[in-house]
Design an enzyme around this catalytic site. Structure first.
Site, short mmCIF file in Angstrom:
data_model
loop_
_atom_site.label_atom_id
_atom_site.label_comp_id
_atom_site.label_asym_id
_atom_site.label_seq_id
_atom_site.Cartn_x
_atom_site.Cartn_y
_atom_site.Cartn_z
N LEU A 1 -10.54 -2.08 -6.65
CA LEU A 1 -10.31 -2.41 -8.06
C LEU A 1 -10.58 -3.88 -8.33
O LEU A 1 -11.15 -4.24 -9.37
CB LEU A 1 -8.87 -2.06 -8.44
CG LEU A 1 -8.54 -0.57 -8.53
CD1 LEU A 1 -7.05 -0.38 -8.82
CD2 LEU A 1 -9.38 0.12 -9.60
N GLN B 1 -6.18 5.04 -8.99
CA GLN B 1 -7.29 4.23 -8.49
C GLN B 1 -8.53 5.07 -8.26
O GLN B 1 -9.66 4.59 -8.43
CB GLN B 1 -6.86 3.55 -7.18
CG GLN B 1 -7.82 2.50 -6.66
CD GLN B 1 -7.23 1.70 -5.51
OE1 GLN B 1 -6.02 1.72 -5.31
NE2 GLN B 1 -8.07 1.02 -4.77
N LEU C 1 -20.16 -7.26 5.13
CA LEU C 1 -20.38 -8.67 5.43
C LEU C 1 -20.23 -8.88 6.93
O LEU C 1 -19.23 -8.48 7.51
CB LEU C 1 -19.37 -9.53 4.67
CG LEU C 1 -19.38 -11.03 5.01
CD1 LEU C 1 -20.61 -11.70 4.40
CD2 LEU C 1 -18.11 -11.71 4.50
N TYR D 1 12.08 8.79 -6.26
CA TYR D 1 12.63 8.29 -5.00
C TYR D 1 13.56 9.36 -4.44
O TYR D 1 14.58 9.69 -5.05
CB TYR D 1 13.37 6.98 -5.22
CG TYR D 1 12.47 5.77 -5.23
CD1 TYR D 1 12.45 4.88 -4.18
CD2 TYR D 1 11.60 5.56 -6.29
CE1 TYR D 1 11.61 3.78 -4.18
CE2 TYR D 1 10.75 4.47 -6.31
CZ TYR D 1 10.75 3.59 -5.24
OH TYR D 1 9.90 2.50 -5.25
N ASP E 1 -5.59 -8.05 -3.03
CA ASP E 1 -4.79 -7.93 -1.82
C ASP E 1 -5.16 -8.96 -0.76
O ASP E 1 -4.36 -9.25 0.13
CB ASP E 1 -4.94 -6.53 -1.22
CG ASP E 1 -4.19 -5.47 -2.02
OD1 ASP E 1 -3.42 -5.84 -2.93
OD2 ASP E 1 -4.38 -4.27 -1.74
#
Length: 546
Positions: A15, A128, A152, A231, A313
């Site tokens: 994202l 996502q 990379l 939860y 992140d």
């Protein structure tokens, strides 16, 4: 070996990287994005898209598309009052002992979905797996060069560029890339961050976790009740159950809680844990994926090293509680994109890029703390931590910047306790509805491709001066005199900001107020020239705002 030259190289196609590519192309900057995986993610993962992020997507022309692919949410209070409409799902966080208990479970958090008083948009629940293709397709449509299954290998910084080596993982073909700047959006285990020897600060690892994607029909147990996240406070197998789509679910749990049964968390073991947690011994389950991951809390100590920047992140990681992670990464990309565009196009000095660290590091660190406190509070019901939580609405749209790109006082924190959008420098401009040639337009929508100056008719001299100063310096700026190019029949600008007679607001390309004056000036063009030169670190001018 092929050779390629590009203004910006983006490493990482999640994202953060995809949004950075989109926003760079929105600003007219060419970019190359490389992502080592074959395609965008198929896991929902980050799903909560807050209203601030939706504003950025709205200004990129994607609001309608994102809303159309999102789950339709309603306020938790209305969910109870209306008896759970079958076509809508409430965005609530529930605490339940098992699946059947959800029907009577206590709602412990109800993030507000009604943002009409502060934003032209509203929060969305868009996984996502759905949002990444939207960003990719629009970035490509606008001209971004996006290459999946390409990684990379290495990079070297030089005085005026970065030299990188990338490999097409399908063919093995290698390409050298010469880029003016690099954005490292390569995730939690960022190789770029490691190569730069950038340290991190935080609580570190919070535990090894497992996500289990499975298909099941829970209607006989839930009896029509629906939810987004629950939860599960089952002492035998605590965890979190999340809606994936109409008939699939994700259950997440900490592996340490089940270590006594062995270290093997294959499909059979995970199915057993799900059944125990939800107390569904006889409901058919189709386990489709098990994925281990690590929950942690760390913020990079530097977001910039020379010509390389960290975002998402790679720069900040924290528990998913609050749904702040993806939003922070997308907003990192936007903050960086307009500043890179300003420098690459020559209307700002190199020092402007330092304000990315000044602004986004402070916000990222405080949001990471809010996520960690929410996570800990939900697990332990810690009253002391609960008192430190800041309302999600404030976190989403109320954060503020103290930097050299803001002409105003510094703030002690990046996130205030209360929501105060009054047109002060460093805050996002207050959301006000204006009329523009018969169409309704929000003040948040005005500054997208450049600066905007807002003033009333008694401050028209500011508008003329702004256009002249910007034209001389080559800065994209549009001046609006309310009552002419825009109409404000309710005088909402004065009511919301307290702007004095003859005053003006200068709004940055990211919608944040850069400067304000509450009165007229003897020489408005000279005053604005000085302000713009200082904010944009233009050569020959001091970089520090006063």
């Amino acid at each position: 070996m092929d050779h390629l030259e590009v203004p910006v190289l983006i490493v990482g196609g999640g994202l953060t990287g995809l949004s950075a590519a989109l926003f760079l192309r929105q600003q007219g900057v060419d970019c190359l994005l490389v992502e080592r995986h074959r395609d965008t993610t198929f896991l929902t993962r980050a799903s909560g898209i807050n209203s601030r992020t939706m504003e950025l997507l709205r200004n990129a022309g994607l609001e309608e598309t994102v809303v159309g692919r999102s789950l339709q949410l309603i306020e938790g209070k209305r969910w109870r009052e209306l008896g759970q409409p079958t076509d809508q799902i409430p965005w609530v966080v529930l605490r339940a002992r098992n699946l059947a208990d959800i029907k009577q479970a206590m709602i412990v958090e109800e993030p507000s979905l009604d943002m009409s008083d502060v934003s032209p948009t509203r929060s969305q629940w868009c996984g996502q797996d759905k949002l990444e293709p939207i960003l990719r397709d629009e970035a490509v449509r606008r001209g971004a060069d996006i290459r999946f299954h390409t990684q990379l290998e290495s990079f070297t910084q030089h005085a005026d560029h970065v030299e990188a080596l990338i490999t097409n993982r399908t063919t093995g073909e290698q390409t050298t890339v010469r880029a003016a700047y690099v954005i490292g959006a390569d995730g939690v285990r960022s190789r770029i961050r490691q190569a730069l020897d950038i340290t991190s600060t935080g609580h570190g690892s919070l535990g090894k976790a497992m996500s289990v994607l499975f298909k099941a029909d829970f209607d006989p147990v839930l009896q029509g009740r629906r939810f987004v996240i629950s939860y599960i406070a089952n002492p035998a197998a605590p965890g979190v159950l999340q809606t994936f789509d109409e008939d699939r679910w994700i259950f997440g749990f900490f592996c340490d809680a089940h270590r006594a049964g062995g270290d093997d968390f294959g499909p059979e073991r995970c199915e057993q844990i799900v059944r125990t947690a939800l107390d569904i011994p006889d409901v058919p389950l189709d386990i489709q994926l098990t994925q281990p991951w690590e929950m942690s809390h760390n913020v990079a100590d530097a977001y910039r090293s020379g010509r390389v920047f960290l975002a998402g992140d790679a720069a900040h990681v924290h528990p998913p509680a609050g749904a702040f992670g993806a939003n922070g990464g997308i907003q990192d990309g936007h903050n960086l994109a307009w500043k890179l565009a300003a420098v690459l196009k020559g209307w700002a000095g190199e020092e402007l890029l330092d304000t990315y660290q000044q602004e986004r590091h402070a916000v990222g660190a405080e949001i990471a703390d809010q996520a960690w406190m929410r996570h800990t509070f939900r697990l332990n019901d810690d009253g002391e931590l609960g008192a430190k939580l800041i309302d999600t609405k404030v976190v989403a749209v109320g954060h503020r910047y103290s930097s050299d790109a803001v002409a105003g006082p510094g703030y002690p924190t990046a996130i205030p306790r209360e929501l105060t959008l009054k047109g002060e420098p460093g805050y996002r401009v207050p959301h006000l509805w204006f009329d523009k040639e018969g169409e309704r337009v929000s003040s948040v929508d005005l500054a997208v491709d450049g600066f905007v100056l807002l003033t009333r008719q008694d401050g028209a001299a500011w508008a003329t001066a702004a256009e002249r100063a910007a034209a001389t310096a080559g800065i994209p700026l549009t001046a609006h005199v309310l009552g002419t190019t825009l109409t404000d029949p309710e005088d909402s600008l004065t009511e919301a900001t307290g702007l004095g007679s003859g005053g003006a607001l200068l709004i940055r390309p990211d919608g944040f107020v850069a400067w304000r004056s509450d009165e007229a000036a003897d020489d408005p063009q000279a005053a604005l020239t000085e302000v713009l030169d200082r904010l944009l670190a233009r050569p020959g001018r001091p970089a520090t705002a006063q």
